[in-house]
Design a protein around this motif. Structure first.
Motif, PDB file in Angstrom:
ATOM      1  N   GLU A   8      43.093 -13.736 -13.539  1.00  0.00           N
ATOM      2  CA  GLU A   8      43.067 -14.099 -14.779  1.00  0.00           C
ATOM      3  C   GLU A   8      42.686 -12.768 -15.910  1.00  0.00           C
ATOM      4  O   GLU A   8      43.419 -12.857 -16.813  1.00  0.00           O
ATOM      5  CB  GLU A   8      41.969 -15.069 -15.276  1.00  0.00           C
ATOM      6  N   VAL A   9      42.014 -12.042 -15.313  1.00  0.00           N
ATOM      7  CA  VAL A   9      41.916 -10.690 -16.136  1.00  0.00           C
ATOM      8  C   VAL A   9      43.200  -9.958 -16.072  1.00  0.00           C
ATOM      9  O   VAL A   9      43.430  -9.373 -17.106  1.00  0.00           O
ATOM     10  CB  VAL A   9      40.612  -9.765 -15.341  1.00  0.00           C
ATOM     11  N   ARG A  42      48.587  -9.630 -21.110  1.00  0.00           N
ATOM     12  CA  ARG A  42      49.078 -10.383 -22.445  1.00  0.00           C
ATOM     13  C   ARG A  42      48.518  -9.661 -23.565  1.00  0.00           C
ATOM     14  O   ARG A  42      49.162  -9.473 -24.444  1.00  0.00           O
ATOM     15  CB  ARG A  42      48.319 -11.689 -22.260  1.00  0.00           C
ATOM     16  N   ASN A  43      47.485  -8.850 -23.398  1.00  0.00           N
ATOM     17  CA  ASN A  43      46.962  -8.023 -24.520  1.00  0.00           C
ATOM     18  C   ASN A  43      47.917  -6.978 -24.700  1.00  0.00           C
ATOM     19  O   ASN A  43      48.226  -6.402 -25.895  1.00  0.00           O
ATOM     20  CB  ASN A  43      45.527  -7.570 -23.970  1.00  0.00           C
ATOM     21  N   GLU A  79      50.735  -8.167 -26.387  1.00  0.00           N
ATOM     22  CA  GLU A  79      50.290  -8.497 -27.736  1.00  0.00           C
ATOM     23  C   GLU A  79      50.295  -7.145 -28.764  1.00  0.00           C
ATOM     24  O   GLU A  79      50.941  -7.054 -29.693  1.00  0.00           O
ATOM     25  CB  GLU A  79      49.224  -9.327 -27.849  1.00  0.00           C
ATOM     26  N   ALA A 114      46.302 -10.923 -15.916  1.00  0.00           N
ATOM     27  CA  ALA A 114      47.250 -11.714 -16.502  1.00  0.00           C
ATOM     28  C   ALA A 114      46.540 -11.439 -18.147  1.00  0.00           C
ATOM     29  O   ALA A 114      47.491 -11.403 -19.141  1.00  0.00           O
ATOM     30  CB  ALA A 114      46.952 -13.125 -16.365  1.00  0.00           C
ATOM     31  N   LEU A 115      45.275 -11.551 -18.432  1.00  0.00           N
ATOM     32  CA  LEU A 115      44.821 -11.259 -19.645  1.00  0.00           C
ATOM     33  C   LEU A 115      45.001 -10.043 -20.342  1.00  0.00           C
ATOM     34  O   LEU A 115      45.706  -9.716 -21.615  1.00  0.00           O
ATOM     35  CB  LEU A 115      43.394 -11.618 -19.985  1.00  0.00           C
ATOM     36  N   ARG A 116      44.938  -8.934 -19.422  1.00  0.00           N
ATOM     37  CA  ARG A 116      45.323  -7.503 -19.752  1.00  0.00           C
ATOM     38  C   ARG A 116      46.556  -7.277 -20.125  1.00  0.00           C
ATOM     39  O   ARG A 116      47.137  -6.755 -21.089  1.00  0.00           O
ATOM     40  CB  ARG A 116      44.911  -6.643 -18.503  1.00  0.00           C
TER      41      ARG A 116
END
Length: 213
Positions: free
Chosen positions: A139-140, A146-147, A150, A142-144
């Motif tokens: 998840e981290v 995604r960030n 973005e 994936a979030l990284r």
């Protein structure tokens, strides 16, 4: 059943029918007395008994036999009785030890089963913790990602907006420049007209002055 006359057996309180002998211990004296009483029991059965012809049976005086058996019992040394008591105590101790060993084995088996259950729980908890750690890392990551996406999208959007603002500003500057040129041209044209009018007035005035002279 035939009975023979019973033979009285003399016994002493301390030595059970054996006269005291110097140089013998109490245990040796008791052992000698027991041996003599056993020999006497054999005599009562073999010698004093009435053997039946043509058979292997012997008729023994019941009272004499019981009396001799009692004498044998009284002649048993205290050490033998103590040994019997010790043997009984040993059997009881062995029984208790066996029972205690069984209880220890049962307790050990229960503890082993409990440890196995606890080990299973610990292993399950470790597997769940590892799975949770992998999930969190995924998840981290994936979030990284995604960030990062973005941020890159925001950077491109900002760049596009800056380019659009620069183009708009440039177009606006060009428009202002054109309008300024047109305004200056109009002002100069008006000034030219005014100067032309003033020049005509001046010329007319001079012509009038020349005519008057």
């Amino acid at each position: 059943m035939l009975h023979q006359e019973s033979i009285s057996l003399e016994t002493q309180t301390v030595t059970n029918g054996v006269p005291p002998q110097s140089g013998l211990t109490a245990q040796q004296t008791q052992g000698l007395a027991l041996q003599q009483q056993l020999q006497r029991l054999e005599e009562v059965i073999v010698l004093d008994g009435l053997k039946l012809p043509l058979t292997q049976r012997t008729i023994v005086d019941e009272e004499q036999l019981l009396s001799q058996l009692l004498a044998v019992e009284r002649s048993i040394p205290d050490t033998v009785r103590a040994a019997e008591d010790i043997l009984k105590g040993k059997e009881e101790i062995l029984s208790r030890a066996h029972q205690y060993a069984q209880e220890l084995i049962k307790s050990a088996e229960q503890r082993a089963a409990q440890i196995a259950d606890e080990l299973t729980i610990i292993q399950q908890a470790e597997r769940e913790a590892q799975q949770l750690q992998k999930q969190v890392q995924s998840e981290v990551e994936a979030l990284r990602q995604r960030n990062i996406s973005e941020v890159e999208r925001a950077r491109r959007q900002t760049q596009q907006e800056l380019d659009a603002m620069r183009q708009a500003t440039q177009a606006e500057c060009e428009q202002i420049h054109r309008e300024a040129d047109l305004y200056a041209d109009r002002v100069l044209k008006d000034l030219e007209v005014q100067l032309g009018t003033m020049l005509k007035v001046i010329n007319n005035g001079r012509s009038h002055l020349k005519k008057s002279a």
